[in-house]
Scaffold this motif. Structure first.
Motif, PDB file in Angstrom:
ATOM      1  N   PHE A  27       0.711  -1.207  -0.056  1.00  0.00           N
ATOM      2  CA  PHE A  27       0.033  -0.002  -0.206  1.00  0.00           C
ATOM      3  C   PHE A  27       0.999   1.241  -0.016  1.00  0.00           C
ATOM      4  O   PHE A  27       0.618   2.078  -0.658  1.00  0.00           O
ATOM      5  CB  PHE A  27      -1.000   0.091   1.199  1.00  0.00           C
ATOM      6  CG  PHE A  27      -1.890   1.119   1.296  1.00  0.00           C
ATOM      7  CD1 PHE A  27      -2.819   1.352   0.728  1.00  0.00           C
ATOM      8  CD2 PHE A  27      -1.542   2.184   2.276  1.00  0.00           C
ATOM      9  CE1 PHE A  27      -3.896   2.607   0.538  1.00  0.00           C
ATOM     10  CE2 PHE A  27      -2.370   3.304   2.322  1.00  0.00           C
ATOM     11  CZ  PHE A  27      -3.632   3.431   1.616  1.00  0.00           C
ATOM     12  N   ALA A  28       1.904   1.388   0.932  1.00  0.00           N
ATOM     13  CA  ALA A  28       2.577   2.463   0.894  1.00  0.00           C
ATOM     14  C   ALA A  28       3.331   2.665  -0.484  1.00  0.00           C
ATOM     15  O   ALA A  28       3.454   3.715  -0.778  1.00  0.00           O
ATOM     16  CB  ALA A  28       3.824   1.988   1.981  1.00  0.00           C
ATOM     17  N   LYS A  29       4.123   1.574  -1.030  1.00  0.00           N
ATOM     18  CA  LYS A  29       4.743   1.694  -2.166  1.00  0.00           C
ATOM     19  C   LYS A  29       3.727   2.322  -3.415  1.00  0.00           C
ATOM     20  O   LYS A  29       4.102   3.347  -3.968  1.00  0.00           O
ATOM     21  CB  LYS A  29       5.164   0.527  -2.888  1.00  0.00           C
ATOM     22  CG  LYS A  29       5.964   0.516  -3.969  1.00  0.00           C
ATOM     23  CD  LYS A  29       6.611  -0.684  -4.440  1.00  0.00           C
ATOM     24  CE  LYS A  29       7.738  -0.592  -5.374  1.00  0.00           C
ATOM     25  NZ  LYS A  29       8.240  -1.966  -5.670  1.00  0.00           N
ATOM     26  N   LYS A  30       2.523   1.815  -3.380  1.00  0.00           N
ATOM     27  CA  LYS A  30       1.645   2.348  -4.331  1.00  0.00           C
ATOM     28  C   LYS A  30       1.129   3.757  -4.258  1.00  0.00           C
ATOM     29  O   LYS A  30       0.860   4.596  -5.075  1.00  0.00           O
ATOM     30  CB  LYS A  30       0.419   1.290  -4.285  1.00  0.00           C
ATOM     31  CG  LYS A  30      -0.709   1.644  -5.599  1.00  0.00           C
ATOM     32  CD  LYS A  30      -1.265   0.351  -6.071  1.00  0.00           C
ATOM     33  CE  LYS A  30      -1.996   0.904  -7.346  1.00  0.00           C
ATOM     34  NZ  LYS A  30      -2.848  -0.028  -7.686  1.00  0.00           N
ATOM     35  N   GLY A  32       3.055   6.006  -2.696  1.00  0.00           N
ATOM     36  CA  GLY A  32       4.099   6.781  -2.901  1.00  0.00           C
ATOM     37  C   GLY A  32       4.747   7.368  -1.346  1.00  0.00           C
ATOM     38  O   GLY A  32       5.508   8.492  -1.334  1.00  0.00           O
ATOM     39  N   VAL A  33       4.408   6.701  -0.415  1.00  0.00           N
ATOM     40  CA  VAL A  33       5.089   7.140   0.984  1.00  0.00           C
ATOM     41  C   VAL A  33       5.652   6.009   1.522  1.00  0.00           C
ATOM     42  O   VAL A  33       5.603   4.888   1.153  1.00  0.00           O
ATOM     43  CB  VAL A  33       3.933   7.585   1.811  1.00  0.00           C
ATOM     44  CG1 VAL A  33       3.062   8.727   1.446  1.00  0.00           C
ATOM     45  CG2 VAL A  33       3.096   6.486   2.360  1.00  0.00           C
ATOM     46  N   SER A  54      -3.668  12.366  -1.279  1.00  0.00           N
ATOM     47  CA  SER A  54      -3.654  12.192  -2.460  1.00  0.00           C
ATOM     48  C   SER A  54      -3.359  10.988  -2.954  1.00  0.00           C
ATOM     49  O   SER A  54      -3.989  10.455  -3.979  1.00  0.00           O
ATOM     50  CB  SER A  54      -2.603  13.345  -2.921  1.00  0.00           C
ATOM     51  OG  SER A  54      -2.467  13.052  -4.358  1.00  0.00           O
ATOM     52  N   GLY A  55      -2.450  10.050  -2.548  1.00  0.00           N
ATOM     53  CA  GLY A  55      -1.965   8.694  -3.231  1.00  0.00           C
ATOM     54  C   GLY A  55      -3.034   7.932  -2.788  1.00  0.00           C
ATOM     55  O   GLY A  55      -3.589   7.051  -3.869  1.00  0.00           O
ATOM     56  N   VAL A  56      -3.677   8.035  -1.951  1.00  0.00           N
ATOM     57  CA  VAL A  56      -4.945   7.098  -1.710  1.00  0.00           C
ATOM     58  C   VAL A  56      -6.058   7.193  -2.587  1.00  0.00           C
ATOM     59  O   VAL A  56      -6.579   6.271  -3.359  1.00  0.00           O
ATOM     60  CB  VAL A  56      -5.648   7.246  -0.178  1.00  0.00           C
ATOM     61  CG1 VAL A  56      -6.863   6.473  -0.050  1.00  0.00           C
ATOM     62  CG2 VAL A  56      -4.681   6.607   0.786  1.00  0.00           C
TER      63      VAL A  56
END
Length: 82
Positions: A27-30, A32-33, A54-56
């Motif tokens: 999840f973090a990688k996708k 971007g954190v 924003s990433g979510v």
């Protein structure tokens, strides 16, 4: 001045990750954190920042802001008379 904060509904996100077999690291990688950021946000040790939010919303379009995040505003206290 009013204070505004965005919080994560961690139960909703944890259930989503579990139901979709997504690890915190994936999840973090996708989004971007760092994995540590996801862990801290999920455990309530920090609030989600702009990049997290924003990433979510960008990477998981089936999740809506209102479903995953809680937006709170402290209303200003009215004038007090002595």
């Amino acid at each position: 001045m009013t204070k505004q904060a965005v919080f994560l509904d961690s139960c909703v996100l944890r259930n989503y990750l579990k139901e979709n077999h997504i690890t915190e690291a994936e999840f973090a990688k996708k989004i971007g954190v760092a994995h540590s950021t996801v862990n801290r946000v999920l455990n309530g040790k920090r609030n989600p920042g702009g990049k997290f939010i924003s990433g979510v919303l960008t990477e998981y379009r089936d999740l809506s802001f209102n479903e995953v995040f809680i937006f709170e505003t402290d209303l200003p206290k009215g004038n007090k008379s002595a």
